[in-house]
Design a protein around this motif. Structure first.
Motif, short mmCIF file in Angstrom:
data_model
loop_
_atom_site.label_atom_id
_atom_site.label_comp_id
_atom_site.label_asym_id
_atom_site.label_seq_id
_atom_site.Cartn_x
_atom_site.Cartn_y
_atom_site.Cartn_z
N GLU A 1 51.49 41.96 1.39
CA GLU A 1 51.38 42.01 0.21
C GLU A 1 50.63 43.30 -0.40
O GLU A 1 50.82 43.91 -1.20
N GLU A 2 49.44 43.57 0.41
CA GLU A 2 48.60 44.79 0.05
C GLU A 2 49.41 46.17 0.23
O GLU A 2 49.05 46.98 -0.59
N LEU A 3 50.16 45.93 1.39
CA LEU A 3 50.90 47.20 1.56
C LEU A 3 51.91 47.54 0.64
O LEU A 3 52.46 48.65 0.23
N LYS A 4 52.57 46.22 0.17
CA LYS A 4 53.54 46.37 -0.97
C LYS A 4 53.05 47.15 -2.28
O LYS A 4 53.67 48.03 -2.85
N VAL A 5 51.73 46.72 -2.57
CA VAL A 5 51.04 46.87 -3.79
C VAL A 5 50.64 48.77 -3.51
O VAL A 5 50.94 49.37 -4.33
N HIS A 6 50.47 48.83 -2.46
CA HIS A 6 49.75 50.24 -2.20
C HIS A 6 50.99 51.15 -2.38
O HIS A 6 50.85 52.30 -2.83
N PHE A 7 51.94 50.83 -1.72
CA PHE A 7 53.17 51.73 -1.78
C PHE A 7 53.93 51.94 -3.20
O PHE A 7 54.53 52.92 -3.49
N GLU A 8 53.89 50.88 -3.89
CA GLU A 8 54.08 50.87 -5.30
C GLU A 8 53.36 51.62 -6.10
O GLU A 8 53.98 52.56 -6.92
N LEU A 9 52.07 51.72 -6.10
CA LEU A 9 51.15 52.66 -6.68
C LEU A 9 51.52 54.02 -6.19
O LEU A 9 51.45 55.08 -6.98
N THR A 10 51.55 54.15 -4.98
CA THR A 10 51.80 55.31 -4.36
C THR A 10 53.03 56.33 -5.05
O THR A 10 53.05 57.48 -5.25
N LYS A 11 54.17 55.73 -4.85
CA LYS A 11 55.27 56.21 -5.37
C LYS A 11 55.41 56.61 -6.58
O LYS A 11 56.16 57.64 -7.06
N THR A 12 54.70 55.93 -7.54
CA THR A 12 54.59 56.42 -8.84
C THR A 12 53.47 57.28 -9.29
O THR A 12 54.03 58.44 -9.70
N ARG A 13 52.53 57.32 -8.38
CA ARG A 13 51.49 58.42 -8.49
C ARG A 13 51.87 59.75 -7.94
O ARG A 13 51.77 60.99 -8.36
#
Length: 669
Positions: free
Chosen positions: A337-349
């Motif tokens: 779950e933490e990795l999923k949130v991390h890559f979601e924020l990263t792809k946007t930023r």
């Protein structure tokens, strides 16, 4: 007319008792044709004429005067004690350097010891130069530990664990470990024997180098009864050459079980697990491995989600470690779950394509299902790998562990009513139409709420993975599976069983080990009677047969000697190459990038010291060298010309010192 052959005189130890030569004449270690003057610090030909000629030179007369006074005689005990203390200190430090650090550090450490411990006689007298300590390790400590090892092996049957590897300068080495029953320790020992540099990697060259090495170590080739190797075809060819050309018709080849399990899992995963899952495991590690900033960003995300704890690092799937995928899969599932949130924020930023692909992979629920199923399978395989590569394992149970692993894996998909031999028969025709793939997978699948078609596809792939894995395991089982399974007859339970059965199986094991018919008759007879003796504590198989090995009747003979020899030979057969894998780890520590100039001779010596101390169960500062060894330490500092280990520039036979003191001591071990 032929030129007459010149007479070559060798050094004789009894010259030292001649009054004219007493006190100053010494041998030159490594060269039996020269003698050494302790007063003048020079050497000469080992001929009486040359020695007498040297004794009347002005230099020798002047240098010998201080040793001829009455004061020298009165202070002799004190000088001897100082010398012994100095020798003991230097050899202890040499073992410490060989075991823990670079020899280059000894130059400065000598001066540091003299400065820090000025009140110590031993420290003040330190003469710690790199060249000197290298020669002490090569010329004294390495042959001492090698001789202890070969003497411990004696005439026992032994197995060799072989594997090829390259060092930091890409030199091709053959790592050799030996496995045998140690009578002194009462257990099966697996330890380092040597590192051989290979001129070529073909089977013939490897076999030749190995035979020469065993001859130098003075190990009898006829006592070799087992070869442990990986699944490389070249090692299979080496085994075949040894059987045919060395009259070792019963030489057993056992491919490393750990390596076989690794190959089986890799092959099954490659064909039946989606490439997206493999990409997710590999690229998640790569994403964080090259950027400190990314790790810091993920740490903030993980800390905020979990209110404090810091994340564990993502594990790499190493190609050189057995089943390295198992910890990587576990770590990703734990952080899903933490990795999923991390890559979601990263792809946007960052508008990063890799982050976008990884986020899509983490959003796919079927990937989580595949990883969960992999975890359930890999955890069982990892248990089996741990049992095979452990140093304290019961050999008679190892094959049962492998059979249990295959049975537990196939049971997930095979119809419960099917009657097949899963060790030999394919399972495709006996599949359960509605298999239960384990609690972990089934509970996870129910929580994910996948679409019916998607869930059906996931189940189909998981079943195909199990079928492929079972095929791979069946194809990689040892060729002599039945005979190896019968070795379990030597277990405590079977040996002490009151009602004797399995005579045919015992005969099969004895034939596997190469015993003659007369000996086989004795083995079977003794096996029927061994339970009649009341043995002591027998918690493990090795403890039982160690007692049998030491047992004597009223006449002082061992009535179970042939049976015991067969049992100990069977228990010393290799089951994995874990010891060689650990050996290469030690090699990379000893010969690192900063120490890439280390010769094979020194590398072998360092490893012999490390493994010798481990085998003795002592540390570098606990092990006490015998006085006979310490006596030759000063001589070793001025001329040790030949290593006692095989190297490219040395043709000298191993374990052969020209110092009579050391040779006599080593021979008495």
């Amino acid at each position: 007319m032929s030129t007459p052959k010149l007479y070559s005189q060798k050094y004789r130890r009894d010259w030292e008792s001649v009054p004219e030569f007493k006190g100053w004449l010494k041998p030159v270690i490594g060269d039996v044709r020269r003698a050494y003057c302790a007063y003048c610090k020079s050497d000469m030909l080992a001929k009486v004429y040359d020695i007498k000629k040297h004794s009347v030179t002005a230099k020798h007369i002047i240098r010998s005067k201080p040793y001829n006074t009455a004061d020298c005689v009165s202070s002799l005990p004190q000088l001897v004690q100082k010398t012994v203390d100095k020798q003991s200190a230097e050899t202890t430090m040499a073992m410490a350097f060989a075991g823990h650090c670079s020899l280059l550090a000894c130059d400065h450490l000598a001066m540091a010891c003299k400065t820090a411990f000025s009140d110590s006689v031993a420290a003040t007298n330190f003469q710690m130069q790199c060249d000197k300590y290298t020669e002490i390790i090569n010329g004294i400590l390495a042959p001492y530990f090698l001789k202890r090892l070969t003497s411990d092996v004696g005439n026992e049957k032994f197995s060799l664990l072989l594997d090829e590897s390259s060092d930091v300068v890409v030199s091709k080495y053959l790592g050799v470990a030996i496995q045998y029953f140690s009578t002194k320790k009462g257990t099966v020992v697996s330890t380092f024997l040597g590192m051989i540099e290979l001129e070529a990697g073909d089977p013939r060259s490897i076999t030749k180098a190995l035979m020469e090495f065993l001859d130098k170590c003075r190990l009898k080739i006829e006592n070799l009864h087992g070869i442990g190797a990986d699944n490389a075809l070249v090692m299979t060819a080496v085994h075949k050459i040894l059987k045919e050309e060395c009259a070792l018709a019963n030489l057993v080849l056992i491919r490393c079980i750990c390596h076989s399990l690794q190959l089986a899992v890799s092959a099954a995963s490659k064909e039946n697990i989606p490439t997206q899952v493999e990409y997710l495991i590999r690229e998640t590690y790569n994403w964080f491995s090259i950027s400190t900033k990314r790790r810091d960003v993920y740490k903030d995300v993980y800390t905020n989600i979990n209110c404090g704890p810091k994340p564990l690092r993502i594990t790499k799937v190493s190609s050189t470690l057995w089943l390295a995928i198992e910890p990587a899969v576990n770590r990703i599932l734990t952080h899903w779950e933490e990795l999923k949130v991390h890559f979601e924020l990263t792809k946007t930023r960052e508008h990063c394509y890799s982050a976008d692909v990884l986020h899509a992979a983490y959003m796919d629920k079927s990937n989580y299902a595949y990883l969960t199923f992999l975890k359930s399978i890999l955890s069982d395989v990892q248990v089996a790998v741990n049992s095979f590569e452990g140093e304290q394992t019961d050999p008679v149970k190892l094959l049962d562990n492998l059979v249990h692993l295959l049975t537990s894996i196939c049971a997930k998909v095979v119809n419960p009513t099917a009657t097949i031999d899963i060790l030999k028969n394919a399972i495709e025709g006996q599949l359960n139409p509605s298999p239960y793939l384990g609690y972990l997978f089934e509970s996870t699948l129910s929580q994910l709420s996948l679409a019916p078609d998607e869930e059906k596809d996931v189940r189909r792939r998981c079943v195909e993975f199990v079928v492929a894995l079972s095929k791979e395991l069946q194809s990689r089982l040892p060729d002599n599976l039945e005979a190896l399974r019968n070795i379990a007859l030597f277990s405590v339970e079977e040996t002490l069983l009151q009602h004797r059965e399995g005579t045919a199986e015992m005969i099969q094991v004895a034939e596997l080990l190469g015993y003659e018919p007369e000996t086989i008759v004795k083995i079977v007879s003794q096996w029927r009677n061994v339970h009649l003796v009341k043995w002591g504590s027998t918690e493990t198989t090795i403890q039982l047969w160690s007692q049998v090995n030491n047992y004597t009747d009223s006449s002082g003979a061992n009535p179970f000697q042939e049976l015991c020899n067969a049992a100990l030979a069977a228990l010393s057969l290799p089951h994995s190459n874990a010891e060689v894998a650990r050996l290469f780890g030690q090699m990379s520590v000893a010969k690192s990038k900063l120490r890439n100039g280390m010769s094979l001779r020194t590398l072998n010596s360092v490893l012999l010291v490390r493994y010798g101390l481990k085998l003795a169960g002592e540390t570098c500062y606990q092990h006490e060298l015998p006085a006979e060894i310490l006596h030759v330490v000063p001589a070793a500092t001025y001329d040790v010309k030949d290593a006692l280990l095989p190297s490219a520039d040395s043709s000298k036979t191993a374990v052969q010192l020209d110092s009579d003191d050391l040779e006599d001591f080593l021979a008495s071990l």
